[in-house]
Enzyme design. Structure first.
Site, short mmCIF file in Angstrom:
data_model
loop_
_atom_site.label_atom_id
_atom_site.label_comp_id
_atom_site.label_asym_id
_atom_site.label_seq_id
_atom_site.Cartn_x
_atom_site.Cartn_y
_atom_site.Cartn_z
N ASP A 58 0.83 -1.20 0.00
CA ASP A 58 0.00 0.00 0.00
C ASP A 58 0.87 1.25 0.00
O ASP A 58 1.98 1.25 0.54
CB ASP A 58 -0.91 -0.01 1.25
CG ASP A 58 -2.07 0.96 1.12
OD1 ASP A 58 -2.73 1.24 2.13
OD2 ASP A 58 -2.33 1.44 -0.01
N LEU A 76 11.15 -21.20 -0.92
CA LEU A 76 10.05 -20.40 -0.40
C LEU A 76 8.83 -20.51 -1.33
O LEU A 76 8.97 -20.54 -2.56
CB LEU A 76 10.49 -18.94 -0.29
CG LEU A 76 9.46 -17.92 0.18
CD1 LEU A 76 10.10 -16.97 1.16
CD2 LEU A 76 8.89 -17.14 -0.99
N HIS A 134 4.86 1.81 -9.40
CA HIS A 134 4.47 0.40 -9.25
C HIS A 134 5.65 -0.49 -9.61
O HIS A 134 5.88 -1.53 -8.98
CB HIS A 134 3.27 0.08 -10.14
CG HIS A 134 1.99 0.67 -9.61
ND1 HIS A 134 1.59 0.56 -8.30
CD2 HIS A 134 1.01 1.38 -10.24
CE1 HIS A 134 0.43 1.19 -8.15
NE2 HIS A 134 0.05 1.68 -9.30
#
Lengths: 189, 273
Positions: free
Chosen positions: B51, B162, B69
């Site tokens: 955010d 991961l 972004h």
């Protein structure tokens, strides 16, 4: 309001202060949550304490449930039942972990008679939703965790944390509400 | 701590070597961990709500959001690769979800960027042995993005490092709803009995069930906003929440470490159990 890791150490005096402040500020719906269900188990004491606070706030020193001691403070009688506090109880809900995911699963079972393709978010909301989702959640405790608070309802709820409900002051509570009033919801990407 | 496969029939030798390997792994992780972090107290699953890009751009006076972004993607990659180094098992990223109020052009640009990142960075993720899964309603995404998602998932499925779960057009209520629908279908066709439905079974129907650790231990949200925004509603029941005041592009390794230290300091109690 959620009393996260303070279930073992609840101060009903402080809890009723919070309820009264909310009501005095015009907050219509208050939900109290502690995962261990101590508040639910002590509802009688909670309402008795609330009744006492309500009588003080309403200035009713002749309340039948109170008697004065030598210092002039009023305190409730041992077997008091809620009466003056009715306005403070209206809109008050007390929850525990049982109303969280466990209840959600029970409610979902009621949906099983519906055609699966007809199940959508609105239908789920009708079956398990509350009157309205809480706009603000205040958690009290050293851990910032939801502790099983009913999950569906927290979609857009603003979450604030305070270290403890014990000895909480009106100013601290108002500061929290002021922070809430400054938030802006931005939906989407 | 995971156990090694048996290298001998003797149970005691198996246990001895498994413990030795776990100890070696712990020492290796400890050597890479910053000061103040303990390997045994690291979360298995970290969820992150991205955010603050728009506000960051407004504050700096930038009109174009796309570069922000793109830089945000770089921040996320850095966090993911740190998690790889420190042996975090699962990372969830809340990318975005469609909302009727969202501006179409912004959503469109974001999705194009997403495609660009996935195409350019897949090799890097493969190098780190990362498995990538996408959760959310992918049916409303552009065909090209759907195909790319399938390619990425297939390419990384065998990776044992991961597990990165990217929530794209995901909503917590949507996830709960689709789980309810799935259960209703199974009851209807007789493969599931009503009395067998419980919390555990319900969780297995959620999209996060693809992960070894489906429920986050720690949720981090950048930008100072303090809400879940329809992310993992069900999964966050016992999650520690850390709201960082830093916007995503200002969120650095030291801020991530601060979140982990905060997590480690709090005594974890799962709702009274």
């Amino acid at each position: 309001m959620a009393f996260t890791n303070e279930s073992h150490n609840l101060d009903l005096n402080a809890v009723t202060d919070l309820i009264c402040w909310c009501k005095q500020l015009g907050i219509k719906y208050i939900t109290l949550y502690d995962d261990l269900g101590k508040l639910k188990g002590n509802q009688k004491d909670l309402f008795r304490c609330l009744d006492y606070k309500a009588s003080l706030l309403d200035g009713n020193n002749n309340h039948p449930l109170t008697k004065t001691n030598g210092n002039g403070y009023t305190r409730p009688r041992a077997n008091g039942t809620p009466s003056e506090s009715i306005n403070y109880i209206k809109g008050l809900t007390i929850l525990s972990k049982q109303e969280g995911r466990q209840k959600f699963v029970r409610d979902i079972k009621n949906l099983l008679t519906v055609e699966p393709d007809r199940i959508d978010i609105e239908l789920v909301q009708k079956h398990i939703g509350w009157t309205s989702d809480p706009e603000m959640l205040v958690t009290f405790g050293t851990k910032q965790c939801l502790f099983g608070f009913p999950p569906w309802q927290l979609r857009l709820t603003e979450i604030f944390s305070l270290p403890s409900h014990r000895n909480i002051t009106y100013k601290t509570f108002i500061d929290c509400l002021e922070k809430y009033s400054r938030t802006t919801q931005r939906l989407g990407a | 701590m995971c156990c090694s496969e048996s290298i001998a029939g003797d149970g005691r030798r198996e246990t001895f070597f498994a413990n030795e390997l776990s100890l070696v792994k712990a020492v290796q992780i400890q050597e890479t961990l910053p000061r103040g972090l303990k390997p045994e107290l690291l979360p298995n699953h970290i969820a992150i709500i991205l955010d603050g890009n728009r506000r960051w751009a407004n504050e700096k006076g930038f009109k174009e959001l796309l570069p922000n972004h793109r830089n945000g993607g770089r921040v996320i990659k850095e966090i993911v690769f740190l998690c790889c180094k420190w042996r975090i098992k699962v990372v969830s990223i809340f990318a975005f979800w469609f909302d009727p109020n969202a501006i179409f052009e912004q959503v469109d640009a974001l999705m194009c960027l997403f495609e660009e990142v996935m195409q350019n960075d897949l090799e890097e993720f493969m190098g780190y042995n990362v498995q990538i899964s996408f959760i959310g309603d992918k049916s409303k995404l552009p065909k090209s993005l759907q195909e790319l998602i399938a390619t990425v998932e297939n390419s990384t499925r065998g990776n044992m490092g991961l597990h990165l779960m990217i929530a794209i057009n995901y909503g917590g209520r949507y996830d709960v709803m689709q789980a309810s629908r799935s259960i209703a279908s199974k009851v209807k066709d007789g493969s599931l009995q009503v009395e067998d439905i419980n919390e555990t079974l319900f969780e297995k129907e959620l999209e996060t069930n693809c992960a070894e650790f489906p429920n986050p231990d720690l949720l981090i949200r950048t930008s100072g906003e303090q809400r879940i925004s329809n992310f993992y509603l069900w999964q966050l029941a016992n999650t520690e929440v850390f709201f960082s005041v830093k916007k995503l592009l200002d969120f650095e390794e030291e801020d991530f470490i601060e979140a982990l230290i905060s997590f480690q300091k709090r005594e974890r109690r799962y709702g009274g159990n």
